[in-house]
Design a protein around this motif. Structure first.
Motif, PDB file in Angstrom:
ATOM      1  N   GLN A  81       0.819  -1.216   0.000  1.00  0.00           N
ATOM      2  CA  GLN A  81       0.000   0.000   0.000  1.00  0.00           C
ATOM      3  C   GLN A  81       0.855   1.271   0.000  1.00  0.00           C
ATOM      4  O   GLN A  81       0.325   2.387   0.014  1.00  0.00           O
ATOM      5  N   THR A  82       2.185   1.104  -0.014  1.00  0.00           N
ATOM      6  CA  THR A  82       3.077   2.251   0.146  1.00  0.00           C
ATOM      7  C   THR A  82       2.897   3.295  -0.947  1.00  0.00           C
ATOM      8  O   THR A  82       2.796   4.496  -0.671  1.00  0.00           O
ATOM      9  N   ALA A  83       2.863   2.880  -2.199  1.00  0.00           N
ATOM     10  CA  ALA A  83       2.750   3.838  -3.300  1.00  0.00           C
ATOM     11  C   ALA A  83       1.453   4.638  -3.216  1.00  0.00           C
ATOM     12  O   ALA A  83       1.453   5.859  -3.414  1.00  0.00           O
ATOM     13  N   ASP A  84       0.350   3.964  -2.913  1.00  0.00           N
ATOM     14  CA  ASP A  84      -0.931   4.671  -2.795  1.00  0.00           C
ATOM     15  C   ASP A  84      -0.885   5.688  -1.657  1.00  0.00           C
ATOM     16  O   ASP A  84      -1.406   6.805  -1.785  1.00  0.00           O
ATOM     17  N   ALA A  85      -0.261   5.299  -0.538  1.00  0.00           N
ATOM     18  CA  ALA A  85      -0.197   6.192   0.620  1.00  0.00           C
ATOM     19  C   ALA A  85       0.581   7.461   0.311  1.00  0.00           C
ATOM     20  O   ALA A  85       0.268   8.544   0.827  1.00  0.00           O
ATOM     21  N   ILE A  86       1.587   7.349  -0.525  1.00  0.00           N
ATOM     22  CA  ILE A  86       2.385   8.524  -0.908  1.00  0.00           C
ATOM     23  C   ILE A  86       1.616   9.371  -1.913  1.00  0.00           C
ATOM     24  O   ILE A  86       1.536  10.593  -1.790  1.00  0.00           O
ATOM     25  N   GLY A  87       1.043   8.727  -2.893  1.00  0.00           N
ATOM     26  CA  GLY A  87       0.306   9.464  -3.915  1.00  0.00           C
ATOM     27  C   GLY A  87      -0.865  10.243  -3.354  1.00  0.00           C
ATOM     28  O   GLY A  87      -1.142  11.369  -3.803  1.00  0.00           O
ATOM     29  N   ASN A  88      -1.557   9.660  -2.357  1.00  0.00           N
ATOM     30  CA  ASN A  88      -2.727  10.358  -1.814  1.00  0.00           C
ATOM     31  C   ASN A  88      -2.396  11.247  -0.627  1.00  0.00           C
ATOM     32  O   ASN A  88      -3.289  11.863  -0.042  1.00  0.00           O
ATOM     33  N   GLY A  89      -1.105  11.303  -0.247  1.00  0.00           N
ATOM     34  CA  GLY A  89      -0.682  12.220   0.798  1.00  0.00           C
ATOM     35  C   GLY A  89      -0.823  11.705   2.215  1.00  0.00           C
ATOM     36  O   GLY A  89      -0.648  12.473   3.169  1.00  0.00           O
ATOM     37  N   THR A  90      -1.120  10.413   2.393  1.00  0.00           N
ATOM     38  CA  THR A  90      -1.178   9.851   3.744  1.00  0.00           C
ATOM     39  C   THR A  90       0.169  10.002   4.437  1.00  0.00           C
ATOM     40  O   THR A  90       0.240  10.284   5.636  1.00  0.00           O
ATOM     41  N   VAL A  91       1.240   9.784   3.684  1.00  0.00           N
ATOM     42  CA  VAL A  91       2.600  10.069   4.151  1.00  0.00           C
ATOM     43  C   VAL A  91       3.297  10.902   3.079  1.00  0.00           C
ATOM     44  O   VAL A  91       2.902  10.886   1.910  1.00  0.00           O
ATOM     45  N   GLU A  92       4.351  11.608   3.504  1.00  0.00           N
ATOM     46  CA  GLU A  92       5.053  12.472   2.560  1.00  0.00           C
ATOM     47  C   GLU A  92       5.929  11.693   1.600  1.00  0.00           C
ATOM     48  O   GLU A  92       6.097  12.076   0.438  1.00  0.00           O
ATOM     49  N   MET A  93       6.493  10.563   2.075  1.00  0.00           N
ATOM     50  CA  MET A  93       7.393   9.810   1.209  1.00  0.00           C
ATOM     51  C   MET A  93       7.500   8.362   1.674  1.00  0.00           C
ATOM     52  O   MET A  93       7.005   8.000   2.750  1.00  0.00           O
ATOM     53  N   GLY A  94       8.144   7.548   0.869  1.00  0.00           N
ATOM     54  CA  GLY A  94       8.343   6.151   1.220  1.00  0.00           C
ATOM     55  C   GLY A  94       9.594   5.602   0.565  1.00  0.00           C
ATOM     56  O   GLY A  94      10.238   6.263  -0.256  1.00  0.00           O
ATOM     57  N   HIS A  95       9.944   4.379   0.957  1.00  0.00           N
ATOM     58  CA  HIS A  95      11.083   3.673   0.367  1.00  0.00           C
ATOM     59  C   HIS A  95      10.596   2.287  -0.014  1.00  0.00           C
ATOM     60  O   HIS A  95      10.133   1.525   0.840  1.00  0.00           O
ATOM     61  N   THR A  96      10.677   1.960  -1.305  1.00  0.00           N
ATOM     62  CA  THR A  96      10.015   0.755  -1.772  1.00  0.00           C
ATOM     63  C   THR A  96      10.604   0.276  -3.092  1.00  0.00           C
ATOM     64  O   THR A  96      11.500   0.904  -3.662  1.00  0.00           O
ATOM     65  N   ALA A  97      10.079  -0.842  -3.574  1.00  0.00           N
ATOM     66  CA  ALA A  97      10.455  -1.389  -4.885  1.00  0.00           C
ATOM     67  C   ALA A  97       9.268  -1.212  -5.823  1.00  0.00           C
ATOM     68  O   ALA A  97       8.169  -1.694  -5.537  1.00  0.00           O
ATOM     69  N   GLY A  98       9.498  -0.540  -6.938  1.00  0.00           N
ATOM     70  CA  GLY A  98       8.410  -0.220  -7.845  1.00  0.00           C
ATOM     71  C   GLY A  98       7.636  -1.419  -8.346  1.00  0.00           C
ATOM     72  O   GLY A  98       6.428  -1.327  -8.597  1.00  0.00           O
ATOM     73  N   TYR A  99       8.296  -2.571  -8.476  1.00  0.00           N
ATOM     74  CA  TYR A  99       7.595  -3.714  -9.055  1.00  0.00           C
ATOM     75  C   TYR A  99       6.534  -4.314  -8.125  1.00  0.00           C
ATOM     76  O   TYR A  99       5.773  -5.183  -8.523  1.00  0.00           O
ATOM     77  N   TYR A 100       6.469  -3.837  -6.880  1.00  0.00           N
ATOM     78  CA  TYR A 100       5.393  -4.288  -5.998  1.00  0.00           C
ATOM     79  C   TYR A 100       4.028  -3.828  -6.502  1.00  0.00           C
ATOM     80  O   TYR A 100       2.998  -4.341  -6.054  1.00  0.00           O
ATOM     81  N   TYR A 101       4.019  -2.864  -7.417  1.00  0.00           N
ATOM     82  CA  TYR A 101       2.759  -2.227  -7.810  1.00  0.00           C
ATOM     83  C   TYR A 101       2.404  -2.505  -9.272  1.00  0.00           C
ATOM     84  O   TYR A 101       1.655  -1.741  -9.884  1.00  0.00           O
ATOM     85  N   VAL A 102       2.938  -3.611  -9.807  1.00  0.00           N
ATOM     86  CA  VAL A 102       2.634  -3.925 -11.213  1.00  0.00           C
ATOM     87  C   VAL A 102       1.155  -4.232 -11.404  1.00  0.00           C
ATOM     88  O   VAL A 102       0.641  -4.151 -12.520  1.00  0.00           O
ATOM     89  N   GLY A 103       0.458  -4.580 -10.321  1.00  0.00           N
ATOM     90  CA  GLY A 103      -0.981  -4.793 -10.434  1.00  0.00           C
ATOM     91  C   GLY A 103      -1.717  -3.507 -10.775  1.00  0.00           C
ATOM     92  O   GLY A 103      -2.775  -3.543 -11.416  1.00  0.00           O
TER      93      GLY A 103
END
Length: 363
Positions: A81-103
């Motif tokens: 859920q990290t990418a969504d949380a950053i995009g919608n402003g729940t958190v300011e930033m995150g550290h993650t692997a982009g391929y987790y969101y290929v769905g």
């Protein structure tokens, strides 16, 4: 004007001048507090540790005025859920692997790692000087995110298996934890890909919920204890020749930073990028020795599986590209860059490494 009156006037002028200058300085170096949601558990000190390296750099470079507080996966939001949380402003930033969101969109994987893609040095070269960062951020802007490379694992291992795999037929029905587009490739080969967060892999292997799992490499895999529940350790991870982790930043938050803070954030991300790869390269050899000493059975993927995987990968890329212009733009750029890189690597790098590997015991 008398001397006393002159000094009084000068002092008042200095105070007035200070009153004007102070707000200007404050505006250029404001106090900012951000939360960073990592996609990884704290127990994995190397991959999670990139967030700590980043936060320490930013704080020290701003004399504590810009503070980034890292949180482990699950403390604010889960790994996926990290990418969504950053995009919608729940958190300011995150550290993650982009391929987790290929769905959400397979284009997410391009900045991270794709099957038969680039090794770590080539990945950095493509991102920083081959147009990769521009392609990644053109896509990420649609997600309300700004992305900076923030770590690399190097080429990963090919995973832990409860049973030996010798042919493509052995993959039929095999339930494997595997991330990104590699899951689609494995599905073409007959396997059943599973999305499992890092902290949940061991119990899934232990219970037999999955038959195999890939994670990163010896240092992290030893920490997670996979050798205790799956004895066969395959290589190479053909789907992750050089995984890049990213710092994802909410686009509005990024654009609101003073230019000086943006420069510091970029430098901090670069520092974390270099530091992670150096740590893995330094720590993996001893960890691999310990794993083998504890009974792990190293196995190279049979050439039959490698060839079948490459063929399936090219088919997956063609299928996705036919439907997704963002992905097509990125994968075309990456593959063209890969061809040029190996034209060079085979001349000096590969020749040198091959010679040194053959002669490493001679001193």
């Amino acid at each position: 004007m008398k001397r006393r009156e002159f000094l009084k006037s000068a002092a008042l002028g200095a105070v007035a001048g200070g009153a004007v200058a102070a707000p200007a300085i404050a505006q250029s170096a404001p106090e900012i507090r951000w939360r960073l949601s990592s996609a990884f558990p704290k127990s994995l000190d190397t991959i999670y540790g990139a967030a700590d390296v980043f936060a320490k750099f930013v704080s020290e470079a701003t004399d504590g005025k810009f503070v980034v507080q890292p949180f482990a996966a699950g403390e604010i939001v889960g790994t996926f859920q990290t990418a969504d949380a950053i995009g919608n402003g729940t958190v300011e930033m995150g550290h993650t692997a982009g391929y987790y969101y290929v769905g959400k969109d397979p284009t997410f994987a391009l900045g991270a790692a794709v099957p038969f893609g680039l090794n770590s040095r080539q990945q950095n070269a493509w991102l920083y000087h081959g147009g990769g960062n521009e392609i990644v951020n053109e896509f990420m802007a649609k997600q309300n995110i700004y992305a900076l490379p923030g770590g690399n694992t190097g080429t990963q291992m090919g995973g832990w298996f409860r049973k030996e795999v010798k042919t493509v037929a052995d993959l039929q029905g095999l339930k494997m934890r595997i991330a990104g587009i590699a899951g689609q490739v494995m599905a073409k080969l007959g396997a059943v890909p599973q999305q499992v967060a890092g902290g949940d892999i061991y119990p899934a292997l232990e219970r037999g919920t999955i038959d195999a799992a890939e994670w990163i490499g010896p240092y992290d895999d030893e920490k997670l204890g996979f050798n205790k529940v799956a004895p066969f350790y395959y290589y190479p991870g053909w789907w992750e020749g050089g995984l890049t982790l990213h710092f994802y930043i909410n686009k509005g938050k990024w654009e609101s930073l003073p230019k000086s803070y943006q420069a510091i954030v970029q430098a901090a991300a670069m520092a974390a990028n270099v530091d992670m790869l150096a740590k893995y390269d330094a720590r993996n050899p001893a960890a691999l020795r310990r794993l083998v000493g504890a009974g792990a059975q190293l196995r190279p993927y049979p050439n039959e599986i490698m060839e079948a995987a490459l063929k399936a990968t090219n088919e997956v890329y063609a299928d996705i590209s036919a439907k997704n212009a963002d992905f097509k733009k990125g994968i075309d750029s990456l593959r063209a860059f890969r061809g040029e890189e190996y034209l060079w690597f085979q001349v000096a790098e590969y020749t040198y490494d091959s010679f040194m590997i053959r002669n490493r015991t001679k001193g």
